[in-house]
Motif scaffolding. Structure first.
Motif, PDB file in Angstrom:
ATOM      1  N   GLY A   9      -0.909  12.064   7.077  1.00 46.82           N
ATOM      2  CA  GLY A   9      -0.971  11.768   5.650  1.00 46.82           C
ATOM      3  C   GLY A   9      -1.951  10.649   5.406  1.00 46.82           C
ATOM      4  N   GLY A  10      -1.737   9.884   4.342  1.00 50.06           N
ATOM      5  CA  GLY A  10      -2.653   8.789   4.068  1.00 50.06           C
ATOM      6  C   GLY A  10      -2.348   8.074   2.778  1.00 50.06           C
ATOM      7  N   LYS A  11      -3.268   7.165   2.405  1.00 50.09           N
ATOM      8  CA  LYS A  11      -3.102   6.341   1.209  1.00 50.09           C
ATOM      9  C   LYS A  11      -3.352   7.160  -0.055  1.00 50.09           C
ATOM     10  CE  LYS A  11      -5.005   2.411   3.647  1.00 50.09           C
ATOM     11  NZ  LYS A  11      -6.254   1.713   3.862  1.00 50.09           N
ATOM     12  N   GLY A  64      -7.675  19.889   8.514  1.00 46.57           N
ATOM     13  CA  GLY A  64      -8.396  21.113   8.196  1.00 46.57           C
ATOM     14  C   GLY A  64      -7.538  22.291   7.771  1.00 46.57           C
ATOM     15  N   TYR A  65      -6.380  22.050   7.179  1.00 41.96           N
ATOM     16  CA  TYR A  65      -5.578  23.165   6.692  1.00 41.96           C
ATOM     17  C   TYR A  65      -4.810  22.791   5.444  1.00 41.96           C
ATOM     18  CZ  TYR A  65      -1.459  21.149   8.943  1.00 41.96           C
ATOM     19  OH  TYR A  65      -0.442  20.317   9.311  1.00 41.96           O
ATOM     20  N   VAL A  66      -4.253  23.793   4.799  1.00 40.93           N
ATOM     21  CA  VAL A  66      -3.557  23.616   3.526  1.00 40.93           C
ATOM     22  C   VAL A  66      -2.050  23.635   3.773  1.00 40.93           C
ATOM     23  CG1 VAL A  66      -3.189  24.606   1.225  1.00 40.93           C
ATOM     24  CG2 VAL A  66      -5.460  24.724   2.291  1.00 40.93           C
ATOM     25  N   ILE A  67      -1.347  22.693   3.114  1.00 40.87           N
ATOM     26  CA  ILE A  67       0.113  22.650   3.207  1.00 40.87           C
ATOM     27  C   ILE A  67       0.729  22.870   1.832  1.00 40.87           C
ATOM     28  CG2 ILE A  67       0.242  21.156   5.230  1.00 40.87           C
ATOM     29  CD1 ILE A  67       0.942  18.841   3.244  1.00 40.87           C
ATOM     30  N   GLN A  68       1.985  23.246   1.869  1.00 43.80           N
ATOM     31  CA  GLN A  68       2.813  23.330   0.673  1.00 43.80           C
ATOM     32  C   GLN A  68       3.836  22.204   0.795  1.00 43.80           C
ATOM     33  OE1 GLN A  68       4.704  27.137   0.418  1.00 43.80           O
ATOM     34  NE2 GLN A  68       4.704  27.094  -1.811  1.00 43.80           N
ATOM     35  N   VAL A  69       3.878  21.316  -0.188  1.00 42.11           N
ATOM     36  CA  VAL A  69       4.737  20.135  -0.128  1.00 42.11           C
ATOM     37  C   VAL A  69       6.084  20.438  -0.778  1.00 42.11           C
ATOM     38  CG1 VAL A  69       4.950  17.694  -0.754  1.00 42.11           C
ATOM     39  CG2 VAL A  69       2.706  18.640  -0.183  1.00 42.11           C
ATOM     40  N   GLY A  70       7.160  20.026  -0.083  1.00 41.10           N
ATOM     41  CA  GLY A  70       8.512  20.262  -0.564  1.00 41.10           C
ATOM     42  C   GLY A  70       9.207  18.982  -0.979  1.00 41.10           C
ATOM     43  N   ASP A  71      10.458  18.841  -0.556  1.00 40.36           N
ATOM     44  CA  ASP A  71      11.328  17.746  -0.993  1.00 40.36           C
ATOM     45  C   ASP A  71      11.031  16.421  -0.288  1.00 40.36           C
ATOM     46  OD1 ASP A  71      12.687  19.520  -2.648  1.00 40.36           O
ATOM     47  OD2 ASP A  71      14.213  19.965  -1.132  1.00 40.36           O
ATOM     48  N   LEU A  72      11.334  15.334  -0.992  1.00 43.12           N
ATOM     49  CA  LEU A  72      11.231  13.993  -0.435  1.00 43.12           C
ATOM     50  C   LEU A  72      12.268  13.823   0.678  1.00 43.12           C
ATOM     51  CD1 LEU A  72      10.069  11.035  -0.786  1.00 43.12           C
ATOM     52  CD2 LEU A  72      12.084  10.624  -2.209  1.00 43.12           C
ATOM     53  N   ILE A  73      11.844  13.240   1.795  1.00 42.20           N
ATOM     54  CA  ILE A  73      12.757  12.957   2.910  1.00 42.20           C
ATOM     55  C   ILE A  73      13.133  11.481   2.926  1.00 42.20           C
ATOM     56  CG2 ILE A  73      13.013  12.895   5.421  1.00 42.20           C
ATOM     57  CD1 ILE A  73      11.095  15.271   5.523  1.00 42.20           C
ATOM     58  N   ALA A  74      12.125  10.608   2.862  1.00 47.96           N
ATOM     59  CA  ALA A  74      12.386   9.168   2.953  1.00 47.96           C
ATOM     60  C   ALA A  74      11.389   8.392   2.104  1.00 47.96           C
ATOM     61  CB  ALA A  74      12.308   8.705   4.407  1.00 47.96           C
ATOM     62  N   SER A  89      -0.637  11.779  -7.284  1.00 42.91           N
ATOM     63  CA  SER A  89       0.765  11.842  -6.861  1.00 42.91           C
ATOM     64  C   SER A  89       0.828  11.913  -5.338  1.00 42.91           C
ATOM     65  CB  SER A  89       1.445  13.069  -7.466  1.00 42.91           C
ATOM     66  OG  SER A  89       0.968  14.249  -6.833  1.00 42.91           O
ATOM     67  N   ALA A  90       2.005  11.632  -4.794  1.00 40.43           N
ATOM     68  CA  ALA A  90       2.168  11.716  -3.340  1.00 40.43           C
ATOM     69  C   ALA A  90       1.899  13.142  -2.860  1.00 40.43           C
ATOM     70  CB  ALA A  90       3.573  11.270  -2.949  1.00 40.43           C
ATOM     71  N   GLU A  91       2.354  14.121  -3.629  1.00 40.20           N
ATOM     72  CA  GLU A  91       2.142  15.522  -3.241  1.00 40.20           C
ATOM     73  C   GLU A  91       0.654  15.873  -3.227  1.00 40.20           C
ATOM     74  OE1 GLU A  91       6.238  15.306  -5.225  1.00 40.20           O
ATOM     75  OE2 GLU A  91       4.273  14.400  -5.554  1.00 40.20           O
ATOM     76  N   GLN A  92      -0.085  15.430  -4.250  1.00 38.87           N
ATOM     77  CA  GLN A  92      -1.530  15.677  -4.295  1.00 38.87           C
ATOM     78  C   GLN A  92      -2.229  14.986  -3.130  1.00 38.87           C
ATOM     79  OE1 GLN A  92      -2.069  14.038  -8.209  1.00 38.87           O
ATOM     80  NE2 GLN A  92      -2.348  16.057  -9.161  1.00 38.87           N
ATOM     81  N   CYS A  93      -1.800  13.766  -2.832  1.00 44.05           N
ATOM     82  CA  CYS A  93      -2.365  13.011  -1.716  1.00 44.05           C
ATOM     83  C   CYS A  93      -2.189  13.764  -0.404  1.00 44.05           C
ATOM     84  CB  CYS A  93      -1.699  11.638  -1.631  1.00 44.05           C
ATOM     85  SG  CYS A  93      -2.088  10.707  -0.138  1.00 44.05           S
ATOM     86  N   LEU A  94      -0.985  14.293  -0.183  1.00 46.55           N
ATOM     87  CA  LEU A  94      -0.721  14.990   1.080  1.00 46.55           C
ATOM     88  C   LEU A  94      -1.589  16.238   1.224  1.00 46.55           C
ATOM     89  CD1 LEU A  94       3.115  14.602   1.485  1.00 46.55           C
ATOM     90  CD2 LEU A  94       1.296  13.530   2.831  1.00 46.55           C
ATOM     91  N   VAL A  95      -1.713  17.008   0.170  1.00 41.61           N
ATOM     92  CA  VAL A  95      -2.552  18.217   0.239  1.00 41.61           C
ATOM     93  C   VAL A  95      -3.986  17.815   0.579  1.00 41.61           C
ATOM     94  CG1 VAL A  95      -3.529  20.112  -1.108  1.00 41.61           C
ATOM     95  CG2 VAL A  95      -1.075  19.602  -1.268  1.00 41.61           C
ATOM     96  N   ILE A 153       0.865  -1.170   0.000  1.00 42.83           N
ATOM     97  CA  ILE A 153       0.000   0.000   0.000  1.00 42.83           C
ATOM     98  C   ILE A 153       0.902   1.220   0.000  1.00 42.83           C
ATOM     99  CG2 ILE A 153      -1.680   1.306   1.342  1.00 42.83           C
ATOM    100  CD1 ILE A 153      -2.753  -1.348   2.372  1.00 42.83           C
ATOM    101  N   LEU A 154       0.667   2.142  -0.917  1.00 45.14           N
ATOM    102  CA  LEU A 154       1.471   3.352  -1.002  1.00 45.14           C
ATOM    103  C   LEU A 154       0.837   4.446  -0.154  1.00 45.14           C
ATOM    104  CD1 LEU A 154       3.907   4.834  -2.113  1.00 45.14           C
ATOM    105  CD2 LEU A 154       2.595   5.309  -4.196  1.00 45.14           C
ATOM    106  N   VAL A 155       1.614   4.948   0.798  1.00 46.98           N
ATOM    107  CA  VAL A 155       1.159   5.942   1.751  1.00 46.98           C
ATOM    108  C   VAL A 155       2.120   7.131   1.728  1.00 46.98           C
ATOM    109  CG1 VAL A 155       0.665   6.374   4.203  1.00 46.98           C
ATOM    110  CG2 VAL A 155       0.181   4.137   3.215  1.00 46.98           C
ATOM    111  N   ALA A 156       1.577   8.331   1.841  1.00 45.01           N
ATOM    112  CA  ALA A 156       2.409   9.537   1.898  1.00 45.01           C
ATOM    113  C   ALA A 156       2.252  10.186   3.266  1.00 45.01           C
ATOM    114  CB  ALA A 156       2.009  10.515   0.794  1.00 45.01           C
ATOM    115  N   GLY A 157       3.365  10.693   3.800  1.00 46.54           N
ATOM    116  CA  GLY A 157       3.363  11.374   5.092  1.00 46.54           C
ATOM    117  C   GLY A 157       3.997  12.750   4.962  1.00 46.54           C
ATOM    118  N   ALA A 158       3.480  13.693   5.721  1.00 50.40           N
ATOM    119  CA  ALA A 158       3.979  15.071   5.672  1.00 50.40           C
ATOM    120  C   ALA A 158       4.770  15.398   6.932  1.00 50.40           C
ATOM    121  CB  ALA A 158       2.814  16.056   5.533  1.00 50.40           C
TER     122      ALA A 158
END
Length: 135
Positions: A38-40, A60-70, A46-52, A5-10
Motif C-alpha cells: 500500500g502507501g501514503k 502491477g495489478y488491479v485489486i478490489q477493496v473490501g472491508d476495513l480490518i484495522a 480515499s483509502a480505497e482509491q489510494c490502495l487501487v 501520515i495516513l497510510v493504507a495497506g491491502a
C-alpha cells in the motif's frame, strides 16, 4: 505530536485464502521488515482509491477493496503513522515485486513467523483472531 501520515495497506487474499506479504527492500525505510502493500494517501484521495493506485504502481495489478480490518496509529522514533488496512482481492493480473524485495503468499496461521513492521502487527493479530473465531 498530533500530526500523522495516513497510510493504507491491502490485505490481499488469493483463491486459497493465503495473504500477500511484501518484504521491504534495502532502499526503503525499515528495510527487511514485512508489510501489507500500500502507501501514503494523496490529498483528496480515499483509502480505497489510494490502495487501487498504489497496488497498480507497486505490484502491477488491479485489486478490489473490501472491508476495513484495522485502523492503527503507531509512533515510530521519527514519525507517527496512521495505518488503515482493508480486505482486498485480485481483480486482474498477478502481483510482481517492483519496489519490494520479495512477495510471499502465506496462510494466516503462519503470519507470526515473519518479522513485520510494527504498525502492521495489529492487522496480523486481527487476521489471526478472525480466523480462529471462524473455526
Amino acid at each position: 505530536m498530533t500530526e500523522y501520515i495516513l497510510v493504507a495497506g491491502a490485505v490481499i487474499r488469493n483463491d486459497q485464502g493465503e495473504v500477500l506479504c511484501a518484504l521491504r527492500s534495502e532502499t526503503m525505510s525499515m528495510p527487511r521488515l514485512w508489510e501489507f502493500p500500500g502507501g501514503k494517501l494523496e490529498p483528496n484521495e480515499s483509502a480505497e482509491q489510494c490502495l487501487v493506485r498504489e497496488i497498480l504502481e507497486e505490484l502491477g495489478y488491479v485489486i478490489q477493496v473490501g472491508d476495513l480490518i484495522a485502523d492503527v496509529i503507531h509512533e515510530y522514533p521519527s514519525i507517527r503513522v496512521r495505518l488503515v488496512t482493508y480486505e482486498s482481492k485480485l481483480a486482474s493480473g498477478m502481483p510482481v515485486a517492483q519496489e519490494h524485495e520479495q512477495l510471499l503468499w502465506l496462510p494466516v496461521n503462519r503470519m507470526r513467523e515473519l518479522e513485520w513492521a510494527p504498525a502492521d502487527w495489529p492487522t496480523v493479530e486481527a487476521l489471526i483472531k478472525a480466523q480462529s473465531q471462524e473455526q
